[in-house]
Scaffold this motif. Structure first.
Motif, PDB file in Angstrom:
ATOM      1  N   ASN A  67     -16.462  -1.709  -1.334  1.00 48.28           N
ATOM      2  CA  ASN A  67     -15.520  -2.813  -1.117  1.00 48.28           C
ATOM      3  C   ASN A  67     -15.883  -3.570   0.156  1.00 48.28           C
ATOM      4  OD1 ASN A  67     -14.267  -1.735  -3.296  1.00 48.28           O
ATOM      5  ND2 ASN A  67     -12.532  -0.884  -2.179  1.00 48.28           N
ATOM      6  N   VAL A 100       0.818  -1.213   0.000  1.00 52.19           N
ATOM      7  CA  VAL A 100       0.000   0.000   0.000  1.00 52.19           C
ATOM      8  C   VAL A 100       0.858   1.272   0.000  1.00 52.19           C
ATOM      9  CG1 VAL A 100      -1.469   1.314   1.583  1.00 52.19           C
ATOM     10  CG2 VAL A 100      -2.150  -0.937   0.875  1.00 52.19           C
ATOM     11  N   MET A 109     -14.342  -4.407   3.325  1.00 49.95           N
ATOM     12  CA  MET A 109     -13.151  -4.125   4.153  1.00 49.95           C
ATOM     13  C   MET A 109     -12.836  -5.281   5.107  1.00 49.95           C
ATOM     14  SD  MET A 109     -13.695  -3.139   7.498  1.00 49.95           S
ATOM     15  CE  MET A 109     -12.917  -1.675   8.083  1.00 49.95           C
ATOM     16  N   PHE A 112      -2.970 -10.177  12.810  1.00 49.71           N
ATOM     17  CA  PHE A 112      -3.172  -8.962  13.598  1.00 49.71           C
ATOM     18  C   PHE A 112      -3.280  -9.362  15.069  1.00 49.71           C
ATOM     19  CE2 PHE A 112      -5.679  -7.457   9.719  1.00 49.71           C
ATOM     20  CZ  PHE A 112      -4.783  -6.482   9.343  1.00 49.71           C
ATOM     21  N   ILE A 120      -9.654   5.844  -1.331  1.00 47.86           N
ATOM     22  CA  ILE A 120     -10.575   4.776  -0.900  1.00 47.86           C
ATOM     23  C   ILE A 120     -10.982   5.004   0.560  1.00 47.86           C
ATOM     24  CG2 ILE A 120     -10.795   2.279  -0.469  1.00 47.86           C
ATOM     25  CD1 ILE A 120      -8.780   1.875  -2.808  1.00 47.86           C
ATOM     26  N   LEU A 121      -9.987   5.326   1.392  1.00 47.30           N
ATOM     27  CA  LEU A 121     -10.279   5.565   2.818  1.00 47.30           C
ATOM     28  C   LEU A 121     -11.186   6.781   2.989  1.00 47.30           C
ATOM     29  CD1 LEU A 121      -6.754   4.913   4.389  1.00 47.30           C
ATOM     30  CD2 LEU A 121      -8.732   3.402   4.466  1.00 47.30           C
ATOM     31  N   PHE A 152     -14.657   5.728   2.247  1.00 52.73           N
ATOM     32  CA  PHE A 152     -15.131   4.927   3.380  1.00 52.73           C
ATOM     33  C   PHE A 152     -15.572   5.829   4.544  1.00 52.73           C
ATOM     34  CE2 PHE A 152     -14.142   2.965   7.483  1.00 52.73           C
ATOM     35  CZ  PHE A 152     -14.873   1.790   7.419  1.00 52.73           C
ATOM     36  N   TRP A 153     -14.720   6.803   4.889  1.00 57.84           N
ATOM     37  CA  TRP A 153     -15.021   7.649   6.054  1.00 57.84           C
ATOM     38  C   TRP A 153     -16.104   8.690   5.763  1.00 57.84           C
ATOM     39  CZ3 TRP A 153     -14.530   6.216  10.725  1.00 57.84           C
ATOM     40  CH2 TRP A 153     -13.499   5.359  11.103  1.00 57.84           C
ATOM     41  N   TYR A 202     -18.943   3.650  -0.981  1.00 57.46           N
ATOM     42  CA  TYR A 202     -17.933   2.657  -0.623  1.00 57.46           C
ATOM     43  C   TYR A 202     -18.538   1.271  -0.801  1.00 57.46           C
ATOM     44  CZ  TYR A 202     -14.378  -0.019   1.759  1.00 57.46           C
ATOM     45  OH  TYR A 202     -13.391  -0.943   2.031  1.00 57.46           O
ATOM     46  N   TRP A 229      -2.726   1.051  16.158  1.00 57.46           N
ATOM     47  CA  TRP A 229      -3.444   1.686  15.042  1.00 57.46           C
ATOM     48  C   TRP A 229      -4.405   2.750  15.591  1.00 57.46           C
ATOM     49  CZ3 TRP A 229      -8.400   2.370  13.261  1.00 57.46           C
ATOM     50  CH2 TRP A 229      -8.596   2.547  11.885  1.00 57.46           C
ATOM     51  N   LYS A 280     -10.821  -7.798   3.103  1.00 53.28           N
ATOM     52  CA  LYS A 280      -9.457  -7.269   2.855  1.00 53.28           C
ATOM     53  C   LYS A 280      -8.568  -7.498   4.074  1.00 53.28           C
ATOM     54  CE  LYS A 280      -9.973  -4.487  -1.016  1.00 53.28           C
ATOM     55  NZ  LYS A 280      -9.182  -3.766  -1.962  1.00 53.28           N
ATOM     56  N   HIS A 281      -9.116  -7.208   5.258  1.00 54.57           N
ATOM     57  CA  HIS A 281      -8.307  -7.396   6.471  1.00 54.57           C
ATOM     58  C   HIS A 281      -8.120  -8.882   6.797  1.00 54.57           C
ATOM     59  CE1 HIS A 281      -9.310  -3.144   6.785  1.00 54.57           C
ATOM     60  NE2 HIS A 281      -8.182  -3.029   7.446  1.00 54.57           N
TER      61      HIS A 281
HETATM   62  C1  HEM Z   1      -4.245  -3.559  13.197  1.00 54.59           C
HETATM   63  C2  HEM Z   1      -4.885  -2.521  12.629  1.00 54.59           C
HETATM   64  C3  HEM Z   1      -4.965  -2.332  11.132  1.00 54.59           C
HETATM   65  C4  HEM Z   1      -4.016  -2.536  10.181  1.00 54.59           C
HETATM   66  C5  HEM Z   1      -2.554  -2.961  10.361  1.00 54.59           C
HETATM   67  C6  HEM Z   1      -4.631  -2.244   8.897  1.00 54.59           C
HETATM   68  C7  HEM Z   1      -3.996  -2.348   7.669  1.00 54.59           C
HETATM   69  C8  HEM Z   1      -4.587  -2.136   6.450  1.00 54.59           C
HETATM   70  C9  HEM Z   1      -3.956  -2.350   5.162  1.00 54.59           C
HETATM   71  C10 HEM Z   1      -2.536  -2.862   4.958  1.00 54.59           C
HETATM   72  C11 HEM Z   1      -4.857  -2.019   4.216  1.00 54.59           C
HETATM   73  C12 HEM Z   1      -4.655  -2.091   2.690  1.00 54.59           C
HETATM   74  C13 HEM Z   1      -5.302  -3.337   2.126  1.00 54.59           C
HETATM   75  C14 HEM Z   1      -5.067  -3.461   0.639  1.00 54.59           C
HETATM   76  O1  HEM Z   1      -5.376  -2.522  -0.104  1.00 54.59           O
HETATM   77  O2  HEM Z   1      -4.583  -4.515   0.229  1.00 54.59           O
HETATM   78  C15 HEM Z   1      -6.054  -1.568   4.884  1.00 54.59           C
HETATM   79  C16 HEM Z   1      -7.179  -1.105   4.249  1.00 54.59           C
HETATM   80  C17 HEM Z   1      -8.245  -0.545   4.889  1.00 54.59           C
HETATM   81  N1  HEM Z   1      -8.432  -0.442   6.255  1.00 54.59           N
HETATM   82 FE1  HEM Z   1      -7.214  -1.211   7.664  1.00 54.59          FE
HETATM   83  N2  HEM Z   1      -5.936  -1.877   9.084  1.00 54.59           N
HETATM   84  C18 HEM Z   1      -6.173  -1.915  10.439  1.00 54.59           C
HETATM   85  C19 HEM Z   1      -7.364  -1.599  11.058  1.00 54.59           C
HETATM   86  C20 HEM Z   1      -8.429  -0.995  10.459  1.00 54.59           C
HETATM   87  C21 HEM Z   1      -9.630  -0.572  11.142  1.00 54.59           C
HETATM   88  C22 HEM Z   1      -9.928  -0.737  12.632  1.00 54.59           C
HETATM   89  C23 HEM Z   1     -10.427  -0.004  10.213  1.00 54.59           C
HETATM   90  C24 HEM Z   1     -11.781   0.579  10.467  1.00 54.59           C
HETATM   91  C25 HEM Z   1     -12.055   1.819  10.321  1.00 54.59           C
HETATM   92  C26 HEM Z   1      -9.730  -0.070   8.935  1.00 54.59           C
HETATM   93  C27 HEM Z   1     -10.190   0.413   7.720  1.00 54.59           C
HETATM   94  C28 HEM Z   1      -9.638   0.166   6.500  1.00 54.59           C
HETATM   95  C29 HEM Z   1     -10.263   0.471   5.227  1.00 54.59           C
HETATM   96  C30 HEM Z   1     -11.606   1.148   5.011  1.00 54.59           C
HETATM   97  C31 HEM Z   1      -9.392   0.027   4.228  1.00 54.59           C
HETATM   98  C32 HEM Z   1      -9.586   0.139   2.712  1.00 54.59           C
HETATM   99  C33 HEM Z   1     -10.053  -1.207   2.193  1.00 54.59           C
HETATM  100  C34 HEM Z   1     -10.343  -1.091   0.706  1.00 54.59           C
HETATM  101  O3  HEM Z   1      -9.389  -1.117  -0.086  1.00 54.59           O
HETATM  102  O4  HEM Z   1     -11.519  -0.954   0.358  1.00 54.59           O
HETATM  103  N3  HEM Z   1      -8.521  -0.683   9.131  1.00 54.59           N
HETATM  104  N4  HEM Z   1      -5.868  -1.666   6.232  1.00 54.59           N
END
Ligand code: HEM
Length: 124
Positions: A64, A37, A66, A79, A47-48, A51-52, A62, A87, A69-70
């Motif tokens: 996707n 990323v 999410m 995680f 994208i974020l 989402f927000w 939005y 975070w 993805k996680h």
């Molecule tokens: C341990 C905590 C977190 C880590 C390390 C993390 C990491 C990541 C990573 C690496 C991506 C990119 C995924 C990709 O494009 O392949 C991503 C996308 C995203 N994350 Fe997290 N995340 C965490 C927690 C959260 C939480 C709590 C939320 C809630 C608000 C969140 C919301 C999002 C959203 C909306 C995306 C965009 C997904 C998309 O491409 O549609 N993340 N996150």
């Protein structure tokens, strides 16, 4: 200090938030090695922001999954509670540095709720 009002405000928050995430070695590897990323950050911020905007201003747009993805990331590198705490800490600090108000508190609560749901899902 004012509240979050526009998409540009959200983009600013994401830029400053990711400045913190990317220099914190306890969590940066998710953005640099597990995914790539960091190589397309501006695209990721758009994208974020969508989402927000949906979460805070009920804008829509939005579509996707999410959670999936996680889950994909979690399956490559798990995680932990510490990752979620880190975070959230960086997000809260960023918000308090730039904005103040109801939307700020809403964003903190929604982020915490989603972090909690993700942790519960991944522990099952
Ligand atoms: C341990 C905590 C977190 C880590 C390390 C993390 C990491 C990541 C990573 C690496 C991506 C990119 C995924 C990709 O494009 O392949 C991503 C996308 C995203 N994350 Fe997290 N995340 C965490 C927690 C959260 C939480 C709590 C939320 C809630 C608000 C969140 C919301 C999002 C959203 C909306 C995306 C965009 C997904 C998309 O491409 O549609 N993340 N996150």
């Amino acid at each position: 200090m004012r509240d979050i009002e526009t998409r540009e405000d959200i983009i600013l928050i994401m830029r400053k938030f990711y400045d913190k995430l990317l220099v914190d070695e306890t969590i940066s590897f998710f953005f640099i090695r597990v995914t790539k990323v960091d190589q397309h950050l501006e695209e990721h911020f758009e994208i974020l922001a969508t989402f927000w905007e949906q979460a805070l201003f009920l804008k829509g747009g939005y579509h996707n999954n999410m959670f999936q993805k996680h889950k994909d990331i979690h399956e490559k590198s798990a995680f932990t509670k510490e990752h979620f705490d880190t975070w959230l800490k960086h997000l809260y600090t960023t918000l308090d540095e730039y904005f103040k108000g109801e939307k700020v508190e809403q964003m903190k609560t929604q982020a915490l709720n989603m972090a909690t749901v993700l942790q519960i899902k991944f522990s099952q």
